[in-house]
Design a protein around this motif. Structure first.
Motif, mmCIF file in Angstrom:
data_model
loop_
_atom_site.group_PDB
_atom_site.id
_atom_site.type_symbol
_atom_site.label_atom_id
_atom_site.label_comp_id
_atom_site.label_asym_id
_atom_site.label_seq_id
_atom_site.Cartn_x
_atom_site.Cartn_y
_atom_site.Cartn_z
ATOM 1 N N TRP A 39 0.835 -1.193 0.000
ATOM 2 C CA TRP A 39 0.000 0.000 0.000
ATOM 3 C C TRP A 39 0.866 1.237 0.000
ATOM 4 N N ILE A 40 0.208 2.366 -0.235
ATOM 5 C CA ILE A 40 0.860 3.675 -0.218
ATOM 6 C C ILE A 40 0.377 4.398 1.041
ATOM 7 N N THR A 41 1.297 4.909 1.847
ATOM 8 C CA THR A 41 0.928 5.623 3.069
ATOM 9 C C THR A 41 0.372 6.999 2.717
ATOM 10 N N GLU A 42 -0.086 7.710 3.739
ATOM 11 C CA GLU A 42 -0.609 9.064 3.533
ATOM 12 C C GLU A 42 0.460 10.018 3.013
ATOM 13 N N ASN A 43 1.742 9.728 3.280
ATOM 14 C CA ASN A 43 2.851 10.553 2.795
ATOM 15 C C ASN A 43 3.308 10.135 1.403
ATOM 16 N N ASP A 75 5.931 10.869 -1.628
ATOM 17 C CA ASP A 75 5.064 11.662 -2.505
ATOM 18 C C ASP A 75 4.732 10.932 -3.797
ATOM 19 N N LEU A 76 4.594 9.611 -3.713
ATOM 20 C CA LEU A 76 4.247 8.818 -4.891
ATOM 21 C C LEU A 76 2.736 8.666 -4.987
ATOM 22 N N ILE A 77 2.271 8.537 -6.213
ATOM 23 C CA ILE A 77 0.851 8.311 -6.488
ATOM 24 C C ILE A 77 0.744 7.001 -7.249
ATOM 25 N N LEU A 78 -0.181 6.154 -6.814
ATOM 26 C CA LEU A 78 -0.418 4.876 -7.477
ATOM 27 C C LEU A 78 -1.314 5.112 -8.679
ATOM 28 N N ASP A 79 -0.777 4.887 -9.886
ATOM 29 C CA ASP A 79 -1.554 5.048 -11.117
ATOM 30 C C ASP A 79 -2.478 3.861 -11.351
ATOM 31 N N SER A 80 -1.879 2.664 -11.314
ATOM 32 C CA SER A 80 -2.669 1.462 -11.582
ATOM 33 C C SER A 80 -1.928 0.241 -11.056
#
Length: 149
Positions: A39-43, A75-80
């Protein structure tokens, strides 16, 4: 009445954040005894855990790389996320008790972007015997270094 509507709105937003903001993705081995959660954290930090038969064997661990041309650790965003792909391989060893070997694993790719919209892929592969991951950068690096050959 306005206070009640405001309370309902706050509850809906908090549930929406929990269900969409920090979605946990899992990938299991072919025999389903070994699994990873990602998962990606809030940060915006990518993290994972590894479990065997439901018991955590590697606690939450951060992933990521900081390169000279970009930060791929926060500061990463999960695209897909790719669908699960089954990986099979058969090979022969030169020595040992077993010369013919069969390898089977499940693979999933997480496509992410950093704050500069540069792409990184984190690829997990889970077999019955272990877990592997690697980073892949689909875009060319903007390195100023030129090879000497």
């Amino acid at each position: 009445m306005k206070l009640f509507r405001l309370l309902i709105l706050v509850v809906i937003i908090s549930f929406a954040k929990d269900s969409f903001g920090n979605k946990i993705y899992d990938l299991k081995s072919p025999n389903e005894k070994l699994s990873i959660n990602f998962w990606i954290t809030e940060n915006g930090e990518p993290v994972y855990t590894i479990s065997s038969l439901g018991i955590t064997i590697i606690k939450q661990s951060r992933l990521g790389v900081i390169r000279s041309d970009g930060n791929f650790s926060s500061d990463l965003i999960l695209d897909s996320v790719s669908n699960v792909k089954v990986v099979n391989d058969n090979y022969k060893l030169l020595h040992g008790k077993r010369l013919e070997c069969n390898y089977s694993a499940n693979k999933k790719i997480f496509y992410l972007k950093n704050s500069d919209s540069k792409k990184i892929e984190i690829i997990f592969q889970v077999s019955d015997d272990g877990v592997a991951f690697r980073y892949h950068f689909p875009e060319k690096s903007e390195s100023k270094l030129k090879p000497d050959f």
